[in-house]
Design a protein around this motif. Sequence first.
Motif, mmCIF file in Angstrom:
data_model
loop_
_atom_site.group_PDB
_atom_site.id
_atom_site.type_symbol
_atom_site.label_atom_id
_atom_site.label_comp_id
_atom_site.label_asym_id
_atom_site.label_seq_id
_atom_site.Cartn_x
_atom_site.Cartn_y
_atom_site.Cartn_z
ATOM 1 N N TYR A 1 0.832 -1.196 0.000
ATOM 2 C CA TYR A 1 0.000 0.000 0.000
ATOM 3 C C TYR A 1 0.873 1.255 0.000
ATOM 4 O O TYR A 1 2.030 1.230 0.433
ATOM 5 N N ASP A 2 0.304 2.337 -0.477
ATOM 6 C CA ASP A 2 1.006 3.613 -0.378
ATOM 7 C C ASP A 2 1.199 3.998 1.083
ATOM 8 O O ASP A 2 2.258 4.506 1.459
ATOM 9 N N VAL A 3 0.149 3.767 1.887
ATOM 10 C CA VAL A 3 0.189 4.135 3.304
ATOM 11 C C VAL A 3 -0.516 3.058 4.129
ATOM 12 O O VAL A 3 -1.594 2.591 3.748
ATOM 13 N N VAL A 4 0.094 2.687 5.237
ATOM 14 C CA VAL A 4 -0.553 1.830 6.233
ATOM 15 C C VAL A 4 -0.786 2.678 7.484
ATOM 16 O O VAL A 4 0.152 3.312 7.985
ATOM 17 N N ILE A 5 -2.031 2.711 7.951
ATOM 18 C CA ILE A 5 -2.400 3.502 9.126
ATOM 19 C C ILE A 5 -2.835 2.551 10.237
ATOM 20 O O ILE A 5 -3.671 1.666 10.007
ATOM 21 N N ILE A 6 -2.284 2.733 11.414
ATOM 22 C CA ILE A 6 -2.689 1.941 12.572
ATOM 23 C C ILE A 6 -3.623 2.776 13.432
ATOM 24 O O ILE A 6 -3.215 3.787 14.003
ATOM 25 N N GLY A 7 -4.887 2.391 13.481
ATOM 26 C CA GLY A 7 -5.879 3.122 14.261
ATOM 27 C C GLY A 7 -6.843 3.882 13.379
ATOM 28 O O GLY A 7 -6.458 4.431 12.333
ATOM 29 N N SER A 8 -8.117 3.912 13.791
ATOM 30 C CA SER A 8 -9.152 4.546 12.969
ATOM 31 C C SER A 8 -9.909 5.634 13.716
ATOM 32 O O SER A 8 -11.003 5.998 13.327
ATOM 33 N N GLY A 9 -9.337 6.152 14.800
ATOM 34 C CA GLY A 9 -9.980 7.223 15.560
ATOM 35 C C GLY A 9 -9.814 8.569 14.885
ATOM 36 O O GLY A 9 -9.710 8.660 13.651
ATOM 37 N N ALA A 10 -9.780 9.629 15.671
ATOM 38 C CA ALA A 10 -9.729 10.981 15.111
ATOM 39 C C ALA A 10 -8.546 11.163 14.164
ATOM 40 O O ALA A 10 -8.704 11.598 13.018
ATOM 41 N N GLY A 11 -7.351 10.826 14.613
ATOM 42 C CA GLY A 11 -6.160 11.026 13.790
ATOM 43 C C GLY A 11 -6.074 10.067 12.626
ATOM 44 O O GLY A 11 -5.787 10.459 11.490
ATOM 45 N N GLY A 12 -6.312 8.777 12.882
ATOM 46 C CA GLY A 12 -6.251 7.786 11.821
ATOM 47 C C GLY A 12 -7.343 7.992 10.795
ATOM 48 O O GLY A 12 -7.124 7.845 9.591
ATOM 49 N N GLY A 13 -8.551 8.340 11.268
ATOM 50 C CA GLY A 13 -9.657 8.587 10.358
ATOM 51 C C GLY A 13 -9.401 9.779 9.460
ATOM 52 O O GLY A 13 -9.670 9.732 8.247
ATOM 53 N N MET A 14 -8.877 10.866 10.028
ATOM 54 C CA MET A 14 -8.580 12.043 9.226
ATOM 55 C C MET A 14 -7.504 11.740 8.195
ATOM 56 O O MET A 14 -7.594 12.153 7.028
ATOM 57 N N ALA A 15 -6.457 11.004 8.587
ATOM 58 C CA ALA A 15 -5.395 10.659 7.642
ATOM 59 C C ALA A 15 -5.946 9.791 6.510
ATOM 60 O O ALA A 15 -5.622 10.007 5.332
ATOM 61 N N ALA A 16 -6.781 8.822 6.853
ATOM 62 C CA ALA A 16 -7.376 7.966 5.824
ATOM 63 C C ALA A 16 -8.238 8.787 4.870
ATOM 64 O O ALA A 16 -8.191 8.601 3.647
ATOM 65 N N TYR A 17 -9.019 9.703 5.413
ATOM 66 C CA TYR A 17 -9.904 10.546 4.603
ATOM 67 C C TYR A 17 -9.101 11.409 3.637
ATOM 68 O O TYR A 17 -9.379 11.461 2.436
ATOM 69 N N GLU A 18 -8.082 12.084 4.147
ATOM 70 C CA GLU A 18 -7.292 12.996 3.322
ATOM 71 C C GLU A 18 -6.492 12.256 2.261
ATOM 72 O O GLU A 18 -6.430 12.674 1.104
ATOM 73 N N LEU A 19 -5.874 11.148 2.649
ATOM 74 C CA LEU A 19 -4.985 10.451 1.722
ATOM 75 C C LEU A 19 -5.758 9.704 0.637
ATOM 76 O O LEU A 19 -5.342 9.688 -0.521
ATOM 77 N N THR A 20 -6.879 9.075 0.998
ATOM 78 C CA THR A 20 -7.665 8.378 -0.024
ATOM 79 C C THR A 20 -8.282 9.375 -0.998
ATOM 80 O O THR A 20 -8.387 9.100 -2.197
ATOM 81 N N LYS A 21 -8.685 10.529 -0.493
ATOM 82 C CA LYS A 21 -9.244 11.571 -1.346
ATOM 83 C C LYS A 21 -8.211 12.043 -2.368
ATOM 84 O O LYS A 21 -8.567 12.434 -3.503
ATOM 85 N N ALA A 22 -6.935 11.982 -1.975
ATOM 86 C CA ALA A 22 -5.850 12.391 -2.874
ATOM 87 C C ALA A 22 -5.426 11.274 -3.823
ATOM 88 O O ALA A 22 -4.531 11.474 -4.657
ATOM 89 N N GLY A 23 -6.049 10.097 -3.675
ATOM 90 C CA GLY A 23 -5.760 9.004 -4.593
ATOM 91 C C GLY A 23 -4.820 7.944 -4.068
ATOM 92 O O GLY A 23 -4.529 6.968 -4.772
ATOM 93 N N ALA A 24 -4.337 8.082 -2.836
ATOM 94 C CA ALA A 24 -3.428 7.091 -2.269
ATOM 95 C C ALA A 24 -4.173 5.803 -1.928
ATOM 96 O O ALA A 24 -5.338 5.833 -1.519
ATOM 97 N N LYS A 25 -3.501 4.679 -2.098
ATOM 98 C CA LYS A 25 -4.035 3.385 -1.687
ATOM 99 C C LYS A 25 -3.627 3.149 -0.231
ATOM 100 O O LYS A 25 -2.438 3.071 0.090
ATOM 101 N N VAL A 26 -4.643 3.064 0.619
ATOM 102 C CA VAL A 26 -4.421 3.085 2.063
ATOM 103 C C VAL A 26 -4.970 1.814 2.703
ATOM 104 O O VAL A 26 -6.062 1.346 2.330
ATOM 105 N N CYS A 27 -4.244 1.268 3.640
ATOM 106 C CA CYS A 27 -4.722 0.160 4.460
ATOM 107 C C CYS A 27 -4.804 0.648 5.910
ATOM 108 O O CYS A 27 -3.830 1.204 6.436
#
Length: 581
Positions: A13-39
Amino acid sequence: MLDFQIKEQSTEYDVVIIGSGAGGGMAAYELTKAGAKVCVLEAGQYYDPADPKYITQLKAPWESPRRGASSTRAFGDFDAAYGGWDIDGEPYTTTKGTQFHWFRSRMLGGRTNHWGRISLRFGPDDFKRKSIDGLGDDWPIGYDDIKPYYDYVDKLIGVFGTNEGMHNNPDGYFLPPPKQRLHELMLQRSNKKLGIPTIPSRLSILTKPVNKERGQCFYCSQCSRACQAYADFSSSSVLMIPAMKTGNCHLITYAMAREVLTDPTTGLATGVSYVDTQTMTEKVVKGKVVILAASAGETARLLLNSKSARFPNGLANSSGIVGRYINDSTGASRAGIIPALFDRKRYNEDGVGGMHVYTPWWLDNKKLDFPRGYHIEYGGGMGMPAYGFGWGIEGINEKYPTREGIKKAAGGYGASLKEDYRRFYGAYIHMAGRGEPVPDYNNYCEIDPNVVDKYGIPVLRFNYNWSDYEIKQAKHMQDTFEQIIHEIGGVPLGGKPDAKSNYGLAEPGKIIHEVGTARMGNDPKTSVLNSNCQAHDVKNLFVADAAPFVSQGDKNATWTILALSARTSNYIIEQKKKGSL
């Protein structure tokens, strides 16, 4: 026992994020919106507050299948809190003579599903405390660096409030606040006489819609159950589910991260080893960038457990600072009853799930005997009564006659009990202070060398003590609470906490605002991350929870976690475009 045949996924993946709370959720939202493949790895279960499978809103206490029995959740059967301070098979320890209570969430969206939605910006002074009082350290960034991201979060997520022009309680982009209820109007009037500002709260609850995907608050006052209309902020509904809808986000639930893996030659992060808690097998997910966002404590645990020949003291820990300076908000509370509200008229007074007014810090610490401030949160009104008589109002009737002029002890049973319930309902108020501690190098978490959890992962051991600064702050809270209760014409309930109980100061960790275990700074010798929340030692490793905080502030941390995560995500996107990551 674990299956030690490690299963490695072929996808990188382009980015692996550990955690889906405030910080992880925001990172997932921003990066996927920019086209990154995120896990995204989430240690707990899937959760969607709009899915009938999970909805608990609008259910009465007696509808619980466990009515009369102990709850299976930390805040009650109907609360959107999967996890708690004590989780079977997942212990943590403390050093002798110290205390810390560590709340872990085990669900998509983490703690944001059941928090109080108090959404406050840090102010200009909060980033430069050492320059003001000589204690702790300044952040390597200032308010102007993060302001654009606070603005972005306000508009994206939605927060109600009012612009007040207060220097260290910055204004924002606010939705209309809900009207004050009777006890709040009384508090505003009496607090004005005391010179204590009491202004509309700033909560991330939609009093007006912000987009087509989310509804408007319908004032059921049950935000802690997570909103089926998506009218309040939970990372699950507002960030993670939209991120998954892009097609760029792969979510893995029941994934307990064990360690961040690195290349022995370059030292760069290559992915994450995690335990599938359903099958008890160990797996690996590969990524070009790794973001830790599983909470300040869990981030420290992961870094310290990620040891290798290149990083013998833990990943990104050449400074030895990982786990140091952990701090939680201070907290103390008091309740009172207002005789003027006895036998009050009944009407719907639910409102939002929380306070409609609050008191931001209003005094100059240079004139006090403690260095950092606090805000006051207020509760009361005619909400859903809980089980039992409670309220600590036995004996109140002996001072205040009933309608029939009879003086008697409150309570009893039968008709007398029902009469007192009706009489006192809506006359109760309570208030809680939430304050800023001074970060201390000697407050820390580390790996316990003798204890592992049921997944075989070494656990955290905490060492934490309040200082005289925090105890004196709690005393000031209690003095202020009594002053407020007396000015409103109320009667304080219970005895006033004294020095023996540290003036009612909550035990460390109980406020669930822990921050600071991987602090940012300009000097790699005294900090873990740079000003972009990027590890000094590992350029493709980032942190997007509260671990980077240099200090706590007298505000709740969530809005700053979100703003920092958005800022860090944009930095990652920029660096990717430049070819620097």
